[in-house]
Scaffold this active site. Sequence first.
Site, PDB file in Angstrom:
ATOM      1  NE  ARG A   1     -24.093 -16.819   6.642  1.00 11.16           N
ATOM      2  CZ  ARG A   1     -23.753 -18.134   6.727  1.00 11.16           C
ATOM      3  NH1 ARG A   1     -24.458 -19.033   5.936  1.00 11.16           N
ATOM      4  NH2 ARG A   1     -23.359 -18.737   7.901  1.00 11.16           N
TER       5      ARG A   1
ATOM      6  CD  GLN B   1      -6.643  -1.279   1.892  1.00 11.78           C
ATOM      7  OE1 GLN B   1      -7.356  -1.792   1.276  1.00 11.78           O
ATOM      8  NE2 GLN B   1      -7.097   0.047   2.121  1.00 11.78           N
TER       9      GLN B   1
ATOM     10  N   GLY C   1       0.932  -1.365   0.056  1.00 12.45           N
ATOM     11  CA  GLY C   1      -0.048   0.252   0.156  1.00 12.45           C
ATOM     12  C   GLY C   1       0.877   1.277  -0.164  1.00 12.45           C
ATOM     13  CG  ASP C   2       0.581   3.719   2.253  1.00 18.22           C
ATOM     14  OD1 ASP C   2      -0.542   4.301   2.221  1.00 18.22           O
ATOM     15  OD2 ASP C   2       1.052   3.197   3.292  1.00 18.22           O
ATOM     16  CD  GLU C   3       1.673   0.074  -3.152  1.00 18.26           C
ATOM     17  OE1 GLU C   3       0.471   0.804  -3.302  1.00 18.26           O
ATOM     18  OE2 GLU C   3       1.629  -1.048  -2.811  1.00 18.26           O
ATOM     19  N   GLY C   4       1.369   5.285  -4.144  1.00 18.76           N
ATOM     20  CA  GLY C   4       1.097   6.485  -4.987  1.00 18.76           C
ATOM     21  C   GLY C   4       0.357   6.319  -6.145  1.00 18.76           C
ATOM     22  CE  LYS C   5      -3.318   1.721  -3.780  1.00 16.57           C
ATOM     23  NZ  LYS C   5      -2.323   1.703  -3.029  1.00 16.57           N
TER      24      LYS C   5
ATOM     25  CE  LYS D   1       2.922  12.075 -10.105  1.00 20.70           C
ATOM     26  NZ  LYS D   1       4.369  12.217  -9.919  1.00 20.70           N
TER      27      LYS D   1
ATOM     28  NE  ARG E   1       2.781   5.772   4.116  1.00 18.24           N
ATOM     29  CZ  ARG E   1       2.340   6.757   3.297  1.00 18.24           C
ATOM     30  NH1 ARG E   1       3.311   7.322   2.537  1.00 18.24           N
ATOM     31  NH2 ARG E   1       1.234   7.430   3.153  1.00 18.24           N
TER      32      ARG E   1
ATOM     33  NE  ARG F   1      -0.753   3.392  11.527  1.00 21.00           N
ATOM     34  CZ  ARG F   1      -1.266   2.429  11.415  1.00 21.00           C
ATOM     35  NH1 ARG F   1      -0.836   1.407  12.046  1.00 21.00           N
ATOM     36  NH2 ARG F   1      -2.037   1.844  10.374  1.00 21.00           N
TER      37      ARG F   1
ATOM     38  N   GLY G   1      -6.251   5.971   1.768  1.00 19.20           N
ATOM     39  CA  GLY G   1      -5.984   7.544   1.940  1.00 19.20           C
ATOM     40  C   GLY G   1      -5.387   7.999   0.651  1.00 19.20           C
ATOM     41  CG  HIS G   2      -6.566   9.276  -2.674  1.00 16.30           C
ATOM     42  ND1 HIS G   2      -7.106   8.076  -2.717  1.00 16.30           N
ATOM     43  CD2 HIS G   2      -7.335  10.190  -2.964  1.00 16.30           C
ATOM     44  CE1 HIS G   2      -8.337   8.261  -3.352  1.00 16.30           C
ATOM     45  NE2 HIS G   2      -8.648   9.546  -3.355  1.00 16.30           N
ATOM     46  CB  THR G   3      -2.765  13.857  -0.261  1.00 11.93           C
ATOM     47  OG1 THR G   3      -2.718  13.350   1.146  1.00 11.93           O
ATOM     48  CG2 THR G   3      -3.068  15.504   0.121  1.00 11.93           C
TER      49      THR G   3
HETATM   50  P1  IMP Z   1      -6.953  -2.339   8.541  1.00  9.03           P
HETATM   51  O1  IMP Z   1      -7.171  -2.606   7.053  1.00  9.03           O
HETATM   52  O2  IMP Z   1      -7.350  -1.074   9.234  1.00  9.03           O
HETATM   53  O3  IMP Z   1      -7.947  -3.642   9.155  1.00  9.03           O
HETATM   54  O4  IMP Z   1      -5.308  -2.579   8.961  1.00  9.03           O
HETATM   55  C1  IMP Z   1      -4.647  -3.866   8.583  1.00  9.03           C
HETATM   56  C2  IMP Z   1      -3.487  -3.478   7.954  1.00  9.03           C
HETATM   57  O5  IMP Z   1      -3.469  -2.941   6.879  1.00  9.03           O
HETATM   58  C3  IMP Z   1      -2.443  -2.620   9.026  1.00  9.03           C
HETATM   59  O6  IMP Z   1      -1.171  -2.970   8.833  1.00  9.03           O
HETATM   60  C4  IMP Z   1      -2.623  -1.289   8.159  1.00  9.03           C
HETATM   61  O7  IMP Z   1      -1.621  -0.368   8.570  1.00  9.03           O
HETATM   62  C5  IMP Z   1      -2.664  -1.768   6.737  1.00  9.03           C
HETATM   63  N1  IMP Z   1      -3.559  -0.950   6.054  1.00  9.03           N
HETATM   64  C6  IMP Z   1      -4.833  -0.715   5.725  1.00  9.03           C
HETATM   65  N2  IMP Z   1      -4.986   0.276   4.778  1.00  9.03           N
HETATM   66  C7  IMP Z   1      -3.828   0.514   4.428  1.00  9.03           C
HETATM   67  C8  IMP Z   1      -3.455   1.745   3.175  1.00  9.03           C
HETATM   68  O8  IMP Z   1      -4.396   2.114   2.624  1.00  9.03           O
HETATM   69  N3  IMP Z   1      -2.003   1.607   3.040  1.00  9.03           N
HETATM   70  C9  IMP Z   1      -1.142   1.020   3.806  1.00  9.03           C
HETATM   71  N4  IMP Z   1      -1.415   0.070   4.770  1.00  9.03           N
HETATM   72  C10 IMP Z   1      -2.671  -0.225   5.061  1.00  9.03           C
END
Ligand code: IMP
Length: 430
Positions: A145, A225, A12-16, A18, A306, A304, A40-42
């Site tokens: 369910r 993710q 995750g957080d690869e810059g998708k 953009k 990274r 947080r 999340g993306h800004t």
């Molecule tokens: P959850 O998706 O909130 O249950 O978190 C499970 C794991 O996935 C944790 O290690 C989070 O930090 C990670 N995670 C969830 N969403 C993202 C994301 O968008 N980017 C990076 N890590 C993520």
Amino acid sequence: MGSVVIIGAQWGDEGKGKVVDLLAERAEIVARYQGGNNAGHTLVVGGEKTVLHLIPSGILRTSIRNVIGQGVVVDPRVFLGEIDALEARDALPDLRHQLGLCHRAAVIMPYHVALDKAREARLKGGKIGTTGRGIGPAYEDVAARRAVRVGDLLDPELLGQRLDRVLDEKNALLEWLGVEPFDRAALIAEMTALGERLRPIICDTGAEVRAALEGGKHVLFEGAQGVLLDVLHGTYPFVTSSNTIAGSVATGLGLPAHAVGRVIGIAKAYATRVGAGPFPTELDDAVGQHLRDTGGEYGSTTGRPRRCGWLDLPALRYAHALNGFGALVLTKLDVLTGLDSVEVCVGYRIDGQVLEVLPADEAQLVGAEPVYETLTGWSEDITGVRTFEDLPEAARAYVRYIEDATGVPVEVIGVGPGRSETLIRSDLWG
Ligand code: IMP
């Protein structure tokens, strides 16, 4: 080519965001199909930064429909908060025209958020490090369910029936975890009020996307993710609770499998991870700090810091094997500028043996010692470079090394945070 899917090829957080923004120029629909507001993306709106967690990235182009399919778990409070923020900036002129939310999508209820936080807080060791947004508990209810779905929010009686199946159990669990229970009537009042606000945009997103594809429209599927966080294929149990691989486009929106289209993998030029779990190439040294500072590696959802490390090629090959990338986008290449040398992980030493594939056993990965190949670094500023040929030779060699190791062409390279700081080698729409 009618459709393209954007997949995070790492944690995750690869810059998708953009890349979605880049591709959205020619899309008619941008669709989310899994995850929730853990992503999340800004976006920069009117010179101000807005972080979006649920609304797809195509929202700032008024001609584009942005839909959220049934594979997504939706927190209505967060979703409406994003709508309010965009409307306050006059960035959302025609809500009904631009946004669609599937009536089948599961709702993240307040008790899901409370459970997620309380469970994580209770774990002494072995915390997952979730985002605390209720994602896991909401997906649990889908599988069991007993989820409340978006359509249920439109009818207080129906919502009451849904709650009667779950609320006693949730409250018992919450009390055991030391958290205040939820009141049925208050929940119905709060959630149906939110439902009323959502009513104009609730629709059948699956039918809409199927019709769009049949009509030859360009649909962009926006993944959240990354592959290594997939609940079945990732570094379990340190994963999210949905399938993040390209196969989940079809299930998350209700499409035939062949509709998924071209799969684009997004990988950072190095690696990052938030939350707990194995990360063989993690750097706890000055280089790791350099990557964090230079790359601004702080979570857009939770803030947080990274964890940062070198690029992991066996992990990237695994991501390709699961997704069938037609192309890679390599983001943040500029962050590596200024390092004398750049390492890439080519295998893992486990119990004295070198393994060139990602081990399926998570316990093996925990003890894995990365085997590196060292490549030459570069010191030239590359943020102004717009063609591959103009990159320093060492940067080109780094990109070629990745192409050779994965067998996937790197078609786009990010050389800076801005929209234009992108080097495009060919059209990602194919
Ligand atoms: P959850 O998706 O909130 O249950 O978190 C499970 C794991 O996935 C944790 O290690 C989070 O930090 C990670 N995670 C969830 N969403 C993202 C994301 O968008 N980017 C990076 N890590 C993520």
